[in-house]
Design a protein around this motif. Structure first.
Motif, PDB file in Angstrom:
ATOM      1  N   SER A   6      -7.404  18.551  14.423  1.00  0.00           N
ATOM      2  CA  SER A   6      -7.877  17.917  13.194  1.00  0.00           C
ATOM      3  C   SER A   6      -7.886  16.399  13.369  1.00  0.00           C
ATOM      4  O   SER A   6      -6.889  15.810  13.773  1.00  0.00           O
ATOM      5  N   PHE A   7      -9.018  15.785  13.073  1.00  0.00           N
ATOM      6  CA  PHE A   7      -9.120  14.323  13.172  1.00  0.00           C
ATOM      7  C   PHE A   7      -8.242  13.663  12.116  1.00  0.00           C
ATOM      8  O   PHE A   7      -7.547  12.680  12.398  1.00  0.00           O
ATOM      9  N   ASN A   8      -8.263  14.219  10.892  1.00  0.00           N
ATOM     10  CA  ASN A   8      -7.427  13.645   9.839  1.00  0.00           C
ATOM     11  C   ASN A   8      -5.942  13.820  10.135  1.00  0.00           C
ATOM     12  O   ASN A   8      -5.123  12.993   9.714  1.00  0.00           O
ATOM     13  N   SER A  14      -0.637   9.144  13.313  1.00  0.00           N
ATOM     14  CA  SER A  14      -0.545   7.741  13.729  1.00  0.00           C
ATOM     15  C   SER A  14       0.199   6.915  12.693  1.00  0.00           C
ATOM     16  O   SER A  14       1.041   6.076  13.035  1.00  0.00           O
ATOM     17  N   ILE A  15      -0.096   7.142  11.412  1.00  0.00           N
ATOM     18  CA  ILE A  15       0.565   6.390  10.346  1.00  0.00           C
ATOM     19  C   ILE A  15       2.066   6.667  10.341  1.00  0.00           C
ATOM     20  O   ILE A  15       2.883   5.742  10.244  1.00  0.00           O
ATOM     21  N   ILE A  16       2.445   7.927  10.482  1.00  0.00           N
ATOM     22  CA  ILE A  16       3.863   8.291  10.464  1.00  0.00           C
ATOM     23  C   ILE A  16       4.578   7.750  11.706  1.00  0.00           C
ATOM     24  O   ILE A  16       5.662   7.169  11.623  1.00  0.00           O
ATOM     25  N   THR A  17       3.945   7.916  12.874  1.00  0.00           N
ATOM     26  CA  THR A  17       4.565   7.489  14.138  1.00  0.00           C
ATOM     27  C   THR A  17       4.729   5.980  14.219  1.00  0.00           C
ATOM     28  O   THR A  17       5.718   5.469  14.754  1.00  0.00           O
ATOM     29  N   ASN A  18       3.753   5.241  13.686  1.00  0.00           N
ATOM     30  CA  ASN A  18       3.744   3.771  13.809  1.00  0.00           C
ATOM     31  C   ASN A  18       4.116   3.073  12.508  1.00  0.00           C
ATOM     32  O   ASN A  18       3.748   1.924  12.281  1.00  0.00           O
ATOM     33  N   TRP A  19       4.865   3.741  11.668  1.00  0.00           N
ATOM     34  CA  TRP A  19       5.175   3.350  10.293  1.00  0.00           C
ATOM     35  C   TRP A  19       5.484   1.862  10.108  1.00  0.00           C
ATOM     36  O   TRP A  19       4.963   1.211   9.207  1.00  0.00           O
ATOM     37  N   THR A  76     -11.012   7.597   2.203  1.00  0.00           N
ATOM     38  CA  THR A  76     -12.123   8.514   1.925  1.00  0.00           C
ATOM     39  C   THR A  76     -12.025   9.769   2.795  1.00  0.00           C
ATOM     40  O   THR A  76     -12.078  10.898   2.296  1.00  0.00           O
ATOM     41  N   LEU A  77     -11.871   9.583   4.107  1.00  0.00           N
ATOM     42  CA  LEU A  77     -11.782  10.733   5.011  1.00  0.00           C
ATOM     43  C   LEU A  77     -10.569  11.593   4.699  1.00  0.00           C
ATOM     44  O   LEU A  77     -10.670  12.826   4.626  1.00  0.00           O
ATOM     45  N   THR A  78      -9.406  10.960   4.545  1.00  0.00           N
ATOM     46  CA  THR A  78      -8.167  11.719   4.377  1.00  0.00           C
ATOM     47  C   THR A  78      -8.052  12.362   3.000  1.00  0.00           C
ATOM     48  O   THR A  78      -7.157  13.186   2.770  1.00  0.00           O
ATOM     49  N   TYR A  79      -8.949  12.021   2.092  1.00  0.00           N
ATOM     50  CA  TYR A  79      -9.025  12.698   0.789  1.00  0.00           C
ATOM     51  C   TYR A  79      -9.889  13.952   0.877  1.00  0.00           C
ATOM     52  O   TYR A  79      -9.754  14.865   0.077  1.00  0.00           O
ATOM     53  N   HIS A 167       6.039  11.564   2.622  1.00  0.00           N
ATOM     54  CA  HIS A 167       5.074  11.788   1.542  1.00  0.00           C
ATOM     55  C   HIS A 167       3.627  11.805   2.051  1.00  0.00           C
ATOM     56  O   HIS A 167       2.703  12.097   1.286  1.00  0.00           O
ATOM     57  N   VAL A 168       3.440  11.461   3.311  1.00  0.00           N
ATOM     58  CA  VAL A 168       2.079  11.374   3.860  1.00  0.00           C
ATOM     59  C   VAL A 168       1.594  12.767   4.267  1.00  0.00           C
ATOM     60  O   VAL A 168       2.040  13.331   5.271  1.00  0.00           O
ATOM     61  N   HIS A 169       0.715  13.329   3.463  1.00  0.00           N
ATOM     62  CA  HIS A 169       0.112  14.634   3.749  1.00  0.00           C
ATOM     63  C   HIS A 169      -1.376  14.543   3.406  1.00  0.00           C
ATOM     64  O   HIS A 169      -1.727  14.439   2.225  1.00  0.00           O
ATOM     65  N   TYR A 170      -2.223  14.568   4.413  1.00  0.00           N
ATOM     66  CA  TYR A 170      -3.641  14.352   4.182  1.00  0.00           C
ATOM     67  C   TYR A 170      -4.447  15.637   4.284  1.00  0.00           C
ATOM     68  O   TYR A 170      -4.008  16.626   4.888  1.00  0.00           O
TER      69      TYR A 170
END
Length: 332
Positions: A6-8, A14-19, A76-79, A167-170
């Protein structure tokens, strides 16, 4: 056969790993770390949901490259909506046509674009959002107006203590062939044509970039985004690859004149440079040629033993002109 992830999910990872790493910076402006990007994405998701945007709706973006543009695109994509990036150099008529043709529900606009478009020419839009601060330029529904006016309040209710990486779940695309974005051509023959870009195309560009740059670029490396993100070249190789890899992307946020680009190279010292021929040529002409195109240098370059040393000095000037820290310059 290789399974396409999954691209998303890559964005989320990446967001979680590089917080706590730096993510996006407007040159000479503010820096967003990856957790700041996540927080802004979450607020935009709340606004989308509260205003009635559903999965598969089209959201257009038209403005110069900036950290806020990048966040709106990622949101937009992650929504689960479909992004419609529009080159900000397009005329008002071209922008109106693309927004209408793509059936966009919302339009994000930069400061310049906001002054040239005519909202009456885009009757099906529910709202126009100002990219720098996500304020409403136009709202045609009570739900959107309420959502924007009460956004901080709604965010506070959803996350009463503080917003954390757990809380990051896309949204995860359901298929590699699912539509991610519609990219409109430059329209050399009449109005622009919309090219439907599936998630697998986004992922395959990232996979290719990893294969050629993954052993060279390091997490936290600086890069400068010069090419427009509304164009697939800039989108794939100056933004998405670096963001997914954990790099720090700088945006010029203005017309990329040779002087501005040269100043950015000197300060940012990018690890890799991706550009079109014209930009490279302009910098060489401005920063290098004046130092070597004189009679003394021409004489020295014609002296067999001395010329080698002179060429080494010229190389030093070229490297210095591009920040002195790059592995390679990719021109396409």
């Amino acid at each position: 056969m290789m399974e396409i992830p999954s691209f998303n999910a890559l964005i989320e990872q990446s967001i979680i790993t590089n917080w706590d790493k730096d993510a996006l910076t407007d040159f000479k402006g503010a820096t967003l770390q990856y957790h700041d990007v996540a927080r802004k994405i979450e607020k935009l998701h709340i606004m989308f949901e509260s205003s009635g945007v559903v999965k598969g709706d089209k959201i257009a973006l038209c403005g110069r490259n900036s950290a806020s543009w990048a966040v709106a695109f990622l949101a937009t994509l992650t929504y689960g909506a479909v992004a419609v990036p529009i080159l900000h150099e397009f005329t008002a008529d071209q922008i109106h046509n693309i927004v209408n043709h793509s059936e966009a529900k919302l339009l994000f606009v930069g400061d310049y674009v906001a002054t040239v478009i005519d909202q009456t020419k885009m009757p099906d839009l529910e709202g126009i959002i100002y990219i720098p601060d996500y304020s409403l330029v136009v709202s045609r529904t009570d739900k959107l107006t309420y959502a924007r006016e009460h956004l901080n309040e709604m965010f506070g209710k959803k996350y009463p203590k503080y917003f954390r990486k757990e809380h990051v779940h896309y949204y995860k695309e359901q298929s590699p062939d699912e539509l991610a974005l519609i990219n409109y051509t430059s329209g050399t023959t009449g109005f622009s044509k919309g090219v439907m870009i599936p998630y697998r195309a986004m992922w395959s560009n990232y996979d290719f970039a990893i294969s050629v740059l993954g052993n060279i670029i390091k997490k936290g490396d600086n890069v400068i985004s010069i090419l427009p993100m509304a164009h697939m070249y800039g989108m794939a190789f100056e933004f998405m690859f670096e963001f997914l890899f954990g790099c720090h992307v700088f945006y010029l946020t203005r017309i990329p004149s040779p002087a501005i680009i040269a100043a950015a190279f000197a300060e940012v010292k990018p690890a890799i440079i991706i550009a079109v021929p014209l930009i490279i040529e302009k910098i060489i002409r401005k920063k290098v040629f004046p130092k070597i195109q004189n009679n003394r240098m021409r004489i020295l370059l014609n002296m067999p033993i001395v010329s080698k040393k002179v060429n080494e000095k010229i190389k030093e000037q070229v490297v210095k002109a591009f920040g002195g820290n790059f592995y390679e310059i990719i021109v396409g």
